[in-house]
Design an enzyme around this catalytic site. Structure first.
Site, PDB file in Angstrom:
ATOM      1  N   GLY A  14       6.361   1.901 -15.661  1.00  0.00           N
ATOM      2  CA  GLY A  14       6.030   3.085 -14.889  1.00  0.00           C
ATOM      3  C   GLY A  14       7.124   3.395 -13.889  1.00  0.00           C
ATOM      4  N   GLY A  15       6.982   4.508 -13.221  1.00  0.00           N
ATOM      5  CA  GLY A  15       7.899   4.852 -12.151  1.00  0.00           C
ATOM      6  C   GLY A  15       9.123   5.608 -12.607  1.00  0.00           C
ATOM      7  N   LYS A  16      10.120   5.630 -11.719  1.00  0.00           N
ATOM      8  CA  LYS A  16      11.314   6.438 -11.938  1.00  0.00           C
ATOM      9  C   LYS A  16      12.560   5.565 -11.945  1.00  0.00           C
ATOM     10  CE  LYS A  16       9.493  10.876 -10.535  1.00  0.00           C
ATOM     11  NZ  LYS A  16       9.940  12.204 -10.035  1.00  0.00           N
ATOM     12  N   ALA A  46      11.144  -2.654  -4.580  1.00  0.00           N
ATOM     13  CA  ALA A  46      10.576  -1.696  -5.528  1.00  0.00           C
ATOM     14  C   ALA A  46       9.703  -2.430  -6.529  1.00  0.00           C
ATOM     15  CB  ALA A  46      11.689  -0.947  -6.252  1.00  0.00           C
ATOM     16  N   ILE A  47       8.672  -1.751  -7.009  1.00  0.00           N
ATOM     17  CA  ILE A  47       7.760  -2.330  -7.988  1.00  0.00           C
ATOM     18  C   ILE A  47       7.533  -1.327  -9.103  1.00  0.00           C
ATOM     19  CG2 ILE A  47       5.400  -3.145  -8.401  1.00  0.00           C
ATOM     20  CD1 ILE A  47       5.376  -4.182  -5.528  1.00  0.00           C
ATOM     21  N   GLY A  91       8.134  -5.778 -13.105  1.00  0.00           N
ATOM     22  CA  GLY A  91       7.664  -6.381 -11.871  1.00  0.00           C
ATOM     23  C   GLY A  91       8.305  -5.814 -10.630  1.00  0.00           C
ATOM     24  N   CYS A 125      13.858   6.015  -7.061  1.00  0.00           N
ATOM     25  CA  CYS A 125      12.414   6.174  -7.257  1.00  0.00           C
ATOM     26  C   CYS A 125      11.980   7.625  -7.126  1.00  0.00           C
ATOM     27  CB  CYS A 125      11.636   5.294  -6.278  1.00  0.00           C
ATOM     28  SG  CYS A 125      12.076   3.550  -6.381  1.00  0.00           S
TER      29      CYS A 125
END
Length: 269
Positions: free
Chosen positions: A74-76, A184-185, A197, A215
């Site tokens: 997930g995320g950017k 960051a996660i 992670g 992000c």
């Protein structure tokens, strides 16, 4: 929850290439799904690399065409590299999987780790990861000779900090006394088992973040334990502390399935 084992894959001169570590994650993930091994956290350092989660926009990637590895978390977009402690906890969770609860546990462990070194961190509403909170807006220095009331990042959706001088660079957020991300996660859950992670900035060259929109966040920046402490600090110092808090938080968690009907937010970089 099973006992959490740690595997130190490589640091410094033995830093692990991102794609090699990704293959290792898949191998460990398959073994954990089959109950051949206990929950496992891979700990390592990467050579410099940009990685982009599924929600990354083209406008957030490096303007100079620097290669980016597209990943299934997930995320950017974010950066990994020397001076950053990366952890990939590969853990079996009860179904329906509570992704948010897993992210919060990782945040808790990293908040405790930072606190042990004298760095106070927190969460920021709506933004995953671990943050050093900035001063109230009215106490921050003006940017570009303008009052913060006219900060273009807040009102111009097309504003690009990379094209507007070092005063807007993510790596200079501490000088601006803004919120700045320490860790960051970004995770993925497949077949009830977690992958990817966290990345904890210990003592990296944060200027690497200035080539991207880290992000996808334009109005905050990045920091490191070294930046906040004003002294050198090594991954060797941080590693046993991080392991201890990860073990305490993750092994001690009372895992419960996500409540049906509860909305699930996306874990981000």
């Amino acid at each position: 929850m099973s006992e959490l084992r740690f595997v130190r894959l490589g640091f410094g001169a033995d830093a692990v290439e991102y794609r090699v570590a990704w293959d290792k994650q898949r191998e460990v993930h398959a073994a954990r799904f089959a109950d051949e091994i206990d929950d496992t956290c891979l700990l390592l350092e990467h050579p410099p690399v940009y990685t982009a989660g599924r929600r990354t926009a083209e406008s957030e990637r490096p303007l100079d065409g620097t290669p980016v590895v597209d990943v299934d978390r997930g995320g950017k977009i974010t950066w990994h590299g020397p001076g950053q402690l990366v952890g990939y906890p590969i853990m079996k969770l009860p179904r329906p999987v509570d992704v948010v609860a897993h992210v919060r546990r990782l945040e808790d462990a990293l908040i405790l780790t930072a606190a042990e070194f004298g760095v106070e961190t927190s969460r920021v509403e709506g933004r995953s990861g671990v943050w050093v909170l900035g001063d109230p807006v009215e106490h921050r220095p003006a940017l570009g000779g303008l009052s913060l009331d006219f900060d273009p990042r807040l009102n111009d959706e097309e504003f690009d900090p990379r094209l507007n001088g070092p005063e807007y660079a993510p790596s200079n957020a501490g000088q601006r006394r803004e919120d700045r991300k320490l860790a960051a996660i970004g995770i993925r859950v497949a077949k009830g088992v977690t992958m990817h992670g966290f990345a904890l900035n210990v003592n990296p060259d944060n200027a690497w973040f200035d080539r991207i929109i880290p992000c996808g966040i334009r109005d905050a920046g990045v920091t490191s334990l070294a930046n906040e402490l004003g002294r050198d600090i090594t991954i060797e110092e941080v590693l046993p502390v991080a392991e201890r808090h990860l073990r305490s938080v993750l092994e001690g968690a009372e895992l419960r399935p996500r409540e049906i009907g509860r909305p699930v937010e996306t874990a981000s970089a």
